[in-house]
Design an enzyme around this catalytic site. Structure first.
Site, PDB file in Angstrom:
ATOM      1  N   LYS A  75       0.818  -1.222   0.000  1.00  0.00           N
ATOM      2  CA  LYS A  75       0.000   0.000   0.000  1.00  0.00           C
ATOM      3  C   LYS A  75       0.848   1.267   0.000  1.00  0.00           C
ATOM      4  O   LYS A  75       0.587   2.196  -0.774  1.00  0.00           O
ATOM      5  CB  LYS A  75      -0.954  -0.030   1.202  1.00  0.00           C
ATOM      6  N   THR A  77       3.918   1.576  -0.952  1.00  0.00           N
ATOM      7  CA  THR A  77       4.641   1.616  -2.226  1.00  0.00           C
ATOM      8  C   THR A  77       3.749   2.173  -3.330  1.00  0.00           C
ATOM      9  O   THR A  77       4.174   3.032  -4.123  1.00  0.00           O
ATOM     10  CB  THR A  77       5.137   0.208  -2.596  1.00  0.00           C
ATOM     11  N   ARG A  98       2.424   8.663   7.011  1.00  0.00           N
ATOM     12  CA  ARG A  98       2.717   8.589   8.444  1.00  0.00           C
ATOM     13  C   ARG A  98       4.208   8.338   8.663  1.00  0.00           C
ATOM     14  O   ARG A  98       4.903   7.806   7.795  1.00  0.00           O
ATOM     15  CB  ARG A  98       1.924   7.444   9.091  1.00  0.00           C
ATOM     16  N   LYS A 109       7.077  -6.082  10.632  1.00  0.00           N
ATOM     17  CA  LYS A 109       6.312  -5.484   9.551  1.00  0.00           C
ATOM     18  C   LYS A 109       7.182  -4.708   8.561  1.00  0.00           C
ATOM     19  O   LYS A 109       6.936  -4.679   7.369  1.00  0.00           O
ATOM     20  CB  LYS A 109       5.235  -4.558  10.122  1.00  0.00           C
ATOM     21  N   ALA A 277      -3.352   1.770  12.843  1.00  0.00           N
ATOM     22  CA  ALA A 277      -4.771   1.744  12.491  1.00  0.00           C
ATOM     23  C   ALA A 277      -5.534   0.626  13.184  1.00  0.00           C
ATOM     24  O   ALA A 277      -6.762   0.644  13.195  1.00  0.00           O
ATOM     25  CB  ALA A 277      -4.930   1.602  10.980  1.00  0.00           C
ATOM     26  N   PHE A 305      -3.593  -0.248   7.077  1.00  0.00           N
ATOM     27  CA  PHE A 305      -4.275  -1.524   6.861  1.00  0.00           C
ATOM     28  C   PHE A 305      -5.397  -1.380   5.836  1.00  0.00           C
ATOM     29  O   PHE A 305      -5.289  -0.612   4.894  1.00  0.00           O
ATOM     30  CB  PHE A 305      -4.754  -2.109   8.194  1.00  0.00           C
ATOM     31  N   PHE A 385       3.033  -8.811  -9.039  1.00  0.00           N
ATOM     32  CA  PHE A 385       4.156  -9.605  -8.568  1.00  0.00           C
ATOM     33  C   PHE A 385       4.628 -10.483  -9.727  1.00  0.00           C
ATOM     34  O   PHE A 385       3.839 -10.846 -10.606  1.00  0.00           O
ATOM     35  CB  PHE A 385       3.753 -10.496  -7.382  1.00  0.00           C
ATOM     36  N   TRP A 413       6.844  -0.682  -7.952  1.00  0.00           N
ATOM     37  CA  TRP A 413       8.048  -1.159  -7.261  1.00  0.00           C
ATOM     38  C   TRP A 413       9.213  -1.219  -8.242  1.00  0.00           C
ATOM     39  O   TRP A 413      10.316  -0.769  -7.945  1.00  0.00           O
ATOM     40  CB  TRP A 413       7.817  -2.545  -6.638  1.00  0.00           C
TER      41      TRP A 413
END
Length: 559
Positions: A75, A77, A98, A109, A277, A305, A385, A413
Site C-alpha cells: 500500500k 509503495t 505517516r 512489519k 490503524a 491496513f 508480482f 516497485w
C-alpha cells in the site's frame, strides 16, 4: 532502471538514488524560505503559518487496501508510486504519509517509506529517528505520567485514586515485558506504589491528538481535555486539573511542524505523525494533510491496513475533524493476497490457483462495497508480482469489469511513477466526476448504534456484543456526556472480524467489544475488540537481527 531479476533491496535502491537538496524540493513546491527549517541537507520542517502562497485546497486521494496478509499488498509503495505518476503527468502533487514506528521497524512489519523505485528518501533516516517527532511524543506522554505520580507523592490534593489511573507510560518499541508493571516501589521516598503499564508510543492519546489538532492552540486545548484517571469518588480528572498542558505543548511545539522530504523521483513528500490503524485511527496528521492541500492540487495519502480500519477512521474521524473529504479512493490488492484470502497457504502462493483467487476476491468485493457506502467510487490498484499468471490477472480484471469497478495494473516497485500512470489516469477520472461523500453515522447516535453501524456496514457482520465491563464503561461515559464522539475501533487487521484467523469475507458473525475507553483529547471513543494489544511484542526472529552498520557508518539490513 533495473530488471525484476536484480536482487537489490529497498535500502540498496535508496542508496543509489540521487537526492536533491531539500531547499530545492521546497522551492519547487512553493514553500517560502522563511517557512523552511532544515534538518541537514535532505530533511526539513515546514512552518505552515509562514506559507505565503494562496491555498490551493488540493484534492485528496486516499489509498487503502484489502485486508492485509503475510503475502503483502504494497500500500505505501503504491501511494508513493501514484504520487510519482501524477508528477510524471505534470500534475502539481504532494504525497503525505505517516512516520514509521520503531516497533514494526525492529519487529516484523518493516518500514513505512514505500519500496523499490517508489520510496521516500532518506529512507534510513525516516525509518529510524527522523526529526525526533516520536521521541517528543514519547517524552510528552511520559512527562504526564511523572506529573501524575508526583502529585500523588506530594499530598494528592486532587484526590487521585491510584487504582483508577487510566494513563499509561509509552515506549516506541515492541516490548511485551512492559505491558503490566508496578511503579513507586522502594519506600515512601520513591513514591506511592501502584500498578501501571506501557503502550507503544503510536497508541498514545498524545499521538492521536498530535495528528488531529489543527493548530498549537488546538493542540494545547486537546491536551488539557485528556482524562487521565478518576478520584476516589469516581469523578473524572483532566490534565487541566494538573495545570501541565502548557508544559506538554512546549515539548511538542517543534515536532508539530510537518516534515518535508522527497521521493526517489523528486516528488515533494510530507511525513508526519504515525498512529497504528488497528489500535488507533491510523492516519497522518491533519496539519500535514492541510499543508499539502495548501501547496498542491492533488494530495496522495494513505490510511493504515484495509478499508475496514484506516480508511473507515479516515472518513469517520479524520475527515470529520479536518473538515475535508477524500475526492478519490484507491484500494490496493495483489493476486498473492487474494489467493491467501481464498485459502492458499503462504508457501503455495507461487502456484497458479484461479479457483482460490475467485474465492479470495470476495474480500476485495467487501472493501469495494465499504468505500461505496461512504459515497465514493474506488479504483482498484492491482499491484503486480512476478509470480502472477495472465489467467489470474485476467480473472481479477474480469470481476472488476463485471461489477463496474475501475482497475489499473500497477508496477511501481520496479518502474517507479511510470508503473502507476494507468492508475493515475483512472484516479483523475474519478476526481473529475466528483462524489457524494458522507459519514456513515451521526455522532449524536448512541455508542451502540455507532458501533453496530460500523460492524454491519464496514465489516459485514450481524451485530455487536458488549461485555459487562464494556456496558459499565458505556454507562459511565453516558453519565458524563462523552457519548457524542466518533468511534475508534481497535480490531485485528487481518480479518473483517475480531478473529484474525477468519480470512476472506466471513458472514454471520458478531463483534465483541470488551472495553470502551474515552479519549476526550483526541475526540473519540476507543472500542477494544478481540485480543488486540496496545503494546505489541517482538517476533521470534525480529528484523533487528539483520540490521547493522558498515565501516562507513551506512545502514545494513534495513529492508
Amino acid at each position: 532502471m533495473t530488471t525484476k531479476s536484480t536482487p537489490l533491496t529497498d535500502l540498496e535502491i535508496a542508496a543509489q538514488a540521487t537526492m536533491q537538496p531539500i531547499a530545492q524540493i521546497a522551492q519547487a513546491a512553493g514553500i517560502d524560505e522563511d517557512a523552511l527549517e532544515p534538518y541537514g541537507r535532505y530533511k526539513a520542517k515546514i512552518d505552515p503559518a509562514k506559507l505565503s502562497a494562496p491555498a490551493k485546497n488540493g484534492k485528496v486521494v486516499l489509498v487503502t487496501a484489502i485486508s492485509p496478509t503475510p503475502a503483502g499488498e504494497g500500500k505505501s509503495t503504491v501511494t508513493v508510486g501514484l504520487a510519482d505518476a501524477f508528477h510524471q503527468l505534470n500534475q502539481n502533487v504532494m504525497v503525505a504519509l505517516r512516520e514509521p514506528s520503531l516497533g514494526p521497524v525492529m519487529g516484523v512489519k518493516g518500514g513505512a517509506t514505500g519500496g523499490g523505485y517508489a520510496q521516500v528518501l532518506p529512507m534510513e533516516d525516516i525509518n529510524l529517528h527522523f526529526t525526533g517527532d516520536l521521541h517528543a511524543i514519547t517524552s510528552a506522554n511520559n512527562a504526564l505520567s511523572a506529573f501524575i505520580d508526583n502529585h500523588i507523592h506530594q499530598g494528592n490534593t486532587l484526590n487521585i485514586d491510584p487504582r483508577r489511573i487510566i494513563w499509561k507510560r509509552v515506549l516506541d518499541l515492541n516490548d511485551r515485558a512492559l505491558r503490566k508493571v508496578v511503579v513507586g516501589l522502594g519506600g515512601p521516598v520513591q513514591g506511592m506504589p501502584r500498578e501501571d503499564g506501557f503502550d507503544i508510543t503510536v497508541a498514545s492519546e498524545i499521538m492521536a491528538i498530535f495528528c488531529l489538532a489543527t493548530s498549537l492552540e488546538d493542540l494545547q486545548t486537546r491536551i488539557a481535555n485528556i482524562v487521565f484517571g478518576y478520584t476516589f469518588d469516581r469523578q473524572p480528572l483532566f490534565v487541566k486539573d494538573l495545570g501541565v498542558e502548557g508544559a506538554l505543548t512546549l515539548l511538542l511545539k517543534d515536532a508539530f511542524k510537518p516534515n518535508l522530504v522527497q521521493t526517489i523521483e523528486g516528488t515533494p513528500a510530507i511525513i508526519h505523525g504515525g498512529p497504528f490503524a488497528n489500535i488507533a485511527h491510523g492516519c497522518n496528521s491533519i496539519v500535514a494533510t492541510q499543508t499539502a492541500r495548501h501547496l498542491a492540487d492533488i494530495v496522495v495519502t494513505e490510511a493504515g491496513f484495509g478499508s475496514d480500519l484506516g480508511a473507515e477512521k479516515f472518513m469517520n474521524i479524520k475527515a470529520r475533524q479536518g473538515n475535508f473529504k477524500p475526492d478519490a479512493v484507491v484500494i490496493v490488492a495483489t493476486v498473492r493476497a487474494l489467493k491467501m484470502h481464498g485459502g492458499v497457504a503462504k508457501t503455495e502462493l507461487q502456484q497458479e490457483n484461479v479457483e482460490a483467487l475467485r474465492a479470495g476476491i470476495e474480500n476485495l468485493a467487501k472493501h469495494v462495497d465499504t468505500v461505496r457506502q461512504f459515497g465514493a467510487e474506488p479504483v482498484v490498484a492491482l499491484n503486480r508480482f512476478i509470480t502472477d499468471t495472465e489467467e489470474e490477472l485476467a480473472t481479477i480484471l474480469a470481476w472488476c469489469d463485471e461489477h463496474n469497478v475501475r482497475i489499473a495494473r500497477t508496477n511501481v516497485w520496479e518502474q517507479g511513477g511510470k508503473g502507476g500512470i494507468e492508475l493515475a489516469e483512472k484516479v483523475l477520472e474519478v476526481i473529475e466526476a466528483g462524489n457524494d461523500f458522507h459519514h456513515l453515522y451521526d455522532v449524536e447516535q448512541s455508542i451502540a448504534q455507532k458501533v453496530t453501524t460500523i460492524v454491519q456496514k464496514v465489516y459485514g457482520g450481524d451485530g455487536v456484543h458488549f461485555t459487562d465491563a464494556a456496558k459499565k464503561q458505556i454507562a459511565q461515559i453516558e453519565k458524563f456526556g462523552w457519548d457524542v464522539l466518533p468511534i475508534c475501533m481497535a480490531k485485528s487487521q487481518y480479518s473483517l472480524t475480531d478473529n484474525p484467523s477468519l480470512l476472506g469475507r466471513p458472514t454471520g458473525f458478531t463483534i465483541t467489544v470488551r472495553e470502551v475507553i474515552p479519549k476526550l483529547g483526541a475526540g473519540f471513543l476507543v472500542c477494544l475488540t478481540g485480543d488486540i494489544m496496545t503494546m505489541p511484542g517482538l517476533p521470534k526472529q525480529p528484523a533487528a537481527l539483520r540490521m547493522g552498520v558498515d565501516e562507513h557508518g551506512h545502514a545494513i539490513g534495513l529492508f
